[in-house]
Design a protein around this motif. Structure first.
Motif, short mmCIF file in Angstrom:
data_model
loop_
_atom_site.label_atom_id
_atom_site.label_comp_id
_atom_site.label_asym_id
_atom_site.label_seq_id
_atom_site.Cartn_x
_atom_site.Cartn_y
_atom_site.Cartn_z
N ILE A 279 0.85 -1.19 0.00
CA ILE A 279 0.00 0.00 0.00
C ILE A 279 0.89 1.24 0.00
CG2 ILE A 279 -1.86 -1.21 1.19
CD1 ILE A 279 -1.06 0.49 3.67
N SER A 280 0.35 2.31 -0.51
CA SER A 280 1.07 3.58 -0.56
C SER A 280 0.84 4.34 0.75
CB SER A 280 0.58 4.43 -1.73
OG SER A 280 -0.75 4.87 -1.48
N PHE A 281 1.64 5.37 0.94
CA PHE A 281 1.47 6.25 2.10
C PHE A 281 0.07 6.85 2.10
CE2 PHE A 281 1.84 10.54 3.96
CZ PHE A 281 2.12 10.18 5.27
N GLU A 282 -0.39 7.30 0.93
CA GLU A 282 -1.73 7.90 0.84
C GLU A 282 -2.82 6.88 1.20
OE1 GLU A 282 -2.49 11.03 0.69
OE2 GLU A 282 -0.39 11.58 0.47
N ILE B 159 -5.65 7.00 4.32
CA ILE B 159 -7.09 6.74 4.18
C ILE B 159 -7.54 5.66 5.17
CG2 ILE B 159 -8.84 5.79 2.62
CD1 ILE B 159 -7.25 7.23 0.32
N ILE B 160 -6.73 4.63 5.33
CA ILE B 160 -7.05 3.57 6.29
C ILE B 160 -7.23 4.15 7.69
CG2 ILE B 160 -6.09 1.55 7.49
CD1 ILE B 160 -4.83 0.77 4.75
N ILE B 161 -6.31 5.01 8.10
CA ILE B 161 -6.39 5.60 9.44
C ILE B 161 -7.58 6.54 9.56
CG2 ILE B 161 -5.20 7.14 11.07
CD1 ILE B 161 -4.19 4.17 10.93
N ARG B 162 -7.83 7.36 8.54
CA ARG B 162 -8.99 8.26 8.60
C ARG B 162 -10.28 7.44 8.73
NH1 ARG B 162 -10.25 13.28 7.91
NH2 ARG B 162 -8.27 13.89 7.00
N TYR C 123 6.00 9.02 8.90
CA TYR C 123 7.28 8.36 9.09
C TYR C 123 7.17 6.91 8.64
CZ TYR C 123 8.01 12.58 11.74
OH TYR C 123 8.11 13.90 12.08
N GLU C 124 8.32 6.28 8.42
CA GLU C 124 8.29 4.89 7.96
C GLU C 124 9.57 4.16 8.35
OE1 GLU C 124 8.26 4.55 3.69
OE2 GLU C 124 9.96 5.90 3.46
N ASP C 125 9.46 2.85 8.29
CA ASP C 125 10.63 1.99 8.28
C ASP C 125 10.39 1.01 7.14
OD1 ASP C 125 8.90 -0.02 9.26
OD2 ASP C 125 9.71 0.07 11.29
N GLY C 126 11.14 -0.07 7.06
CA GLY C 126 11.00 -0.99 5.94
C GLY C 126 9.67 -1.72 5.88
N GLU C 127 8.98 -1.83 7.00
CA GLU C 127 7.74 -2.62 7.07
C GLU C 127 6.48 -1.82 7.31
OE1 GLU C 127 8.20 -5.70 9.98
OE2 GLU C 127 10.28 -6.04 9.42
N ARG C 128 6.61 -0.60 7.85
CA ARG C 128 5.44 0.11 8.36
C ARG C 128 5.48 1.60 8.04
NH1 ARG C 128 7.28 -3.72 12.31
NH2 ARG C 128 9.06 -2.34 12.48
N PHE C 129 4.27 2.18 8.00
CA PHE C 129 4.11 3.63 8.00
C PHE C 129 3.61 4.01 9.39
CE2 PHE C 129 3.08 2.93 3.40
CZ PHE C 129 4.10 3.70 2.86
N TYR C 130 4.11 5.13 9.90
CA TYR C 130 3.55 5.72 11.12
C TYR C 130 2.72 6.91 10.65
CZ TYR C 130 3.36 8.62 15.30
OH TYR C 130 2.94 9.41 16.33
N ASN D 127 -0.52 5.24 15.43
CA ASN D 127 -1.03 4.42 14.33
C ASN D 127 0.10 3.92 13.45
OD1 ASN D 127 -3.88 5.06 14.85
ND2 ASN D 127 -3.26 7.12 14.24
N VAL D 128 0.25 2.61 13.39
CA VAL D 128 1.27 1.99 12.56
C VAL D 128 0.56 1.08 11.57
CG1 VAL D 128 3.32 0.55 12.58
CG2 VAL D 128 2.90 2.11 14.46
N VAL D 129 0.81 1.30 10.27
CA VAL D 129 0.14 0.55 9.21
C VAL D 129 1.17 -0.31 8.48
CG1 VAL D 129 -1.25 0.73 7.11
CG2 VAL D 129 -1.53 2.44 8.93
N ASN D 130 0.90 -1.61 8.40
CA ASN D 130 1.76 -2.53 7.69
C ASN D 130 1.74 -2.19 6.20
OD1 ASN D 130 2.27 -5.10 6.05
ND2 ASN D 130 2.91 -5.74 8.10
N LYS D 131 2.92 -2.03 5.59
CA LYS D 131 3.02 -1.62 4.19
C LYS D 131 2.53 -2.67 3.21
CE LYS D 131 6.88 1.60 4.50
NZ LYS D 131 8.26 1.86 4.02
#
Length: 146
Positions: free
Chosen positions: A4-7, A11-14, A37-44, A68-72
């Motif tokens: 998934i993209s950052f955008e 949307i998932i969090i909203r 923010y991000e790392d290799g696996e997640r977006f914050y 909120n941490v979203v798995n990429k």
């Protein structure tokens, strides 16, 4: 494997959090920050009061809310505590093209300089109304989680 993209993560969090936002008019206007923010696996993904996330008004910062941490890959959401994930959160870097200029400016105003800026905004030392005036002070210190 496509992720998934950052955008899409925003949307998932909203979708997940907006309906639970305060309607009392005191906690500010709900927003999902256009930076993160991000790392290799997640977006914050940062969400909360626009007055804090965009305008830098520290009076609208909610202390103790989860992160909120979203798995990429899967889009699954976890709500992290800094106490449980200090290294993972501290080591995240700004998402390219979605850097936090306003947050960095607010951080610099609150901390007196850029040395702690560019990290998630809750990592800098906060001072607010004096405790004797019924206010609060955060126990977070820049980059330590103490």
């Amino acid at each position: 494997m496509a992720g998934i993209s950052f955008e899409q993560a925003r949307i998932i969090i909203r979708t997940r959090n907006e309906t639970d936002w305060f309607t009392d008019g005191v906690h500010g206007t709900y927003t999902v920050a256009d930076y993160g923010y991000e790392d290799g696996e997640r977006f914050y993904i940062l969400d909360g009061a626009r007055e804090y996330l965009v305008d830098g008004n520290i009076d609208f910062l909610l202390i103790g809310s989860g992160h909120n941490v979203v798995n990429k890959i899967t889009g699954d959401v976890q709500c992290w505590s800094y106490v449980d994930h200090p290294d993972e959160i501290t080591n995240m870097t700004p998402v390219p093209g979605h850097e936090p200029p306003e947050a960095a400016s607010a951080c610099q105003r609150q901390t007196g300089g850029p040395r702690h800026c560019g990290r998630p905004p809750y990592l800098f030392a906060l001072t607010s109304k004096a405790e004797t005036a019924g206010g609060w002070r955060s126990v977070l210190r820049p980059g330590t989680g103490a």
